[in-house]
Scaffold this active site. Sequence first.
Site, PDB file in Angstrom:
ATOM      1  N   CYS A 128      -6.862   8.414   9.093  1.00 42.27           N
ATOM      2  CA  CYS A 128      -6.015   8.989   8.042  1.00 42.27           C
ATOM      3  C   CYS A 128      -6.870   9.520   6.889  1.00 42.27           C
ATOM      4  O   CYS A 128      -6.361   9.770   5.799  1.00 42.27           O
ATOM      5  CB  CYS A 128      -5.007   7.959   7.530  1.00 42.27           C
ATOM      6  SG  CYS A 128      -5.759   6.527   6.729  1.00 42.27           S
ATOM      7  N   ASP A 182      -5.548   1.565  13.767  1.00 46.12           N
ATOM      8  CA  ASP A 182      -5.007   2.392  12.682  1.00 46.12           C
ATOM      9  C   ASP A 182      -5.579   1.897  11.355  1.00 46.12           C
ATOM     10  O   ASP A 182      -4.873   1.325  10.525  1.00 46.12           O
ATOM     11  CB  ASP A 182      -3.472   2.308  12.687  1.00 46.12           C
ATOM     12  CG  ASP A 182      -2.850   3.247  11.659  1.00 46.12           C
ATOM     13  OD1 ASP A 182      -3.520   4.216  11.251  1.00 46.12           O
ATOM     14  OD2 ASP A 182      -1.698   3.006  11.247  1.00 46.12           O
ATOM     15  N   GLN A 224       0.828  -1.201   0.000  1.00 44.26           N
ATOM     16  CA  GLN A 224       0.000   0.000   0.000  1.00 44.26           C
ATOM     17  C   GLN A 224       0.869   1.260   0.000  1.00 44.26           C
ATOM     18  O   GLN A 224       2.004   1.246   0.448  1.00 44.26           O
ATOM     19  CB  GLN A 224      -0.910   0.016   1.232  1.00 44.26           C
ATOM     20  CG  GLN A 224      -1.914  -1.133   1.275  1.00 44.26           C
ATOM     21  CD  GLN A 224      -2.780  -1.074   2.514  1.00 44.26           C
ATOM     22  OE1 GLN A 224      -3.252  -0.020   2.915  1.00 44.26           O
ATOM     23  NE2 GLN A 224      -2.985  -2.219   3.140  1.00 44.26           N
ATOM     24  N   ASP A 247      -4.682  -8.287  10.689  1.00 38.65           N
ATOM     25  CA  ASP A 247      -4.952  -7.588   9.447  1.00 38.65           C
ATOM     26  C   ASP A 247      -5.719  -8.529   8.523  1.00 38.65           C
ATOM     27  O   ASP A 247      -5.478  -9.747   8.543  1.00 38.65           O
ATOM     28  CB  ASP A 247      -3.653  -7.126   8.769  1.00 38.65           C
ATOM     29  CG  ASP A 247      -3.888  -6.031   7.742  1.00 38.65           C
ATOM     30  OD1 ASP A 247      -3.614  -4.859   8.051  1.00 38.65           O
ATOM     31  OD2 ASP A 247      -4.366  -6.341   6.625  1.00 38.65           O
TER      32      ASP A 247
END
Length: 397
Positions: free
Chosen positions: A341, A301, A203, A253
Site C-alpha cells: 500500500c 498485507d 489506523q 499482528d
Amino acid sequence: MSSYKEIVLRSGKEASLQRFHPWVFSGAIARKPEDLVEGETVRVLAADGTFLGVGHFQIGSIAVRIMSFVDEPIDAAFYKKSLSNAYRMRSSLNLVRPDNTIFRLVHGEGDCLPGLIVDIYGDTAVIQAHSVGIHRDLELVTNALKQILPTDMVKHIFYKSEGTLPYKAGIFPENSYLSGGEDVDEIAMENGLRFRIDWLKGQKTGFFVDQRENRALLEYYAKGRHVLNMFCYTGGFSVYALRGGAASVMSVDSSAKAVSITDQNVALNFGEDPRHSSFPEDAFKFLRQLSGGEKDLIILDPPAFAKHRGAINNALQGYKKLNLQALQKIAPGGFLFTFSCSQVISAEQFRLAVFSAAAISGRKVRILHQLTQPADHPINIYHPEGEYLKGLVLQVE
C-alpha cells in the site's frame, strides 16, 4: 470569476495543470502574495496571466492542491455539488445497501477533492483532512454531508485528522465528533459480514475499506484451506476466510489491540469458532518460526514500507524478504495473497520485488490475479499517483 489572491507560475510550468494534474509544486511558483495564509484558497495563473485553476495553498513541496479547473468559488455550493457527485457514484456501484454499510464516500484527488477523505461506517461518517485548506473548509464539508446524505443514513460525523495534517501548520486539531456522538453503534456491515470499527483510535479512519474486493476474492479461495493472515489488523481477511469455509485461520499482528478487535469481529459473525486462533506477535519472527508446509493460503498485507521516495530501496528489500519467507513456508499448491500500500512503490517495482523473492525460493510460482483498490477509491486519470494499492495472487508449487 472568483476573487481570491493569485499565485503566478514560472514560465513553462503551466503544462501539468493544462493536463489537469491537480498539484502545483513549490518550485513552479514565480510569485505569490506575501500575506498568503496557509490553507487559503487561491487562483493559479500561468506566467502570461492565463487562468489555470483554483485551489488550496499549503506550505511544503505541494504548494497548491487544485480544487477546480473552472474559475469558481470553493464555497458551500461547490462542496454540495462535489459530494453529491461522489454519493451518486457510490450508489451506482451498488455499495449503498442494507448488507453493506461500509464504503468510502470521498477519495481525495480521485473524487476531485484533494486532501479530503470521507468513510461511511454504518450511521457514522468519518472525515479526514490531509490539507490545511480542507481543515479550514471543514464546516462547509460537514454541512454539505448533512445535505446530500439521506437523513436516516448518517447520524454521527467524526473528525479524525490529528495525524494527517502538517504539524508545522500550528493547527493541532483534535479528533472529535462534529455532530451526534451519543449512542454510537460501532458495528457496521461489509458484504453481509459485521465488523467493529475503531475510528476513535484505529489506523486510518478505523478500517481498511480499500481491501473489500480483495477480501471477497480471498473468500472464494479459502474453502478447506489452512489460512495465515499476517498483519491482520482488525481481521477483515480472516472473517472472509472463515465464511469461505477455511479449515483453520491464524491471525497475526504486532498490535495486541488489533488482535483483540480481530477476535471480536470473528465472534460477531461466528461466535466462538474453534477454527480461529490469533497471535499478537511480530510478523517476520512469526514467519521464521512457522513450520514449512503448515499453511496453504497466506495473506501478506503489511503497512506501508515506504512513505517517501528516500525509503524506496529499503522498502523493496523489505517486500522481498517478507515474500521470500512466505514462499519458503507455504505448502505446495498453496496460494499467496501479497500486497503493497506504499504509494511511492510502483506496481512494477512491487512485482519485481516479489519476482526476486520467488527466484531465490526456487519454487514454481504463477500469477493468478493482479489486484488494486476498489471503485470507491477511484484513480483520477490525470493523477496516476492515486494508484497506491498493489496486490498479487500467486499459486506456488
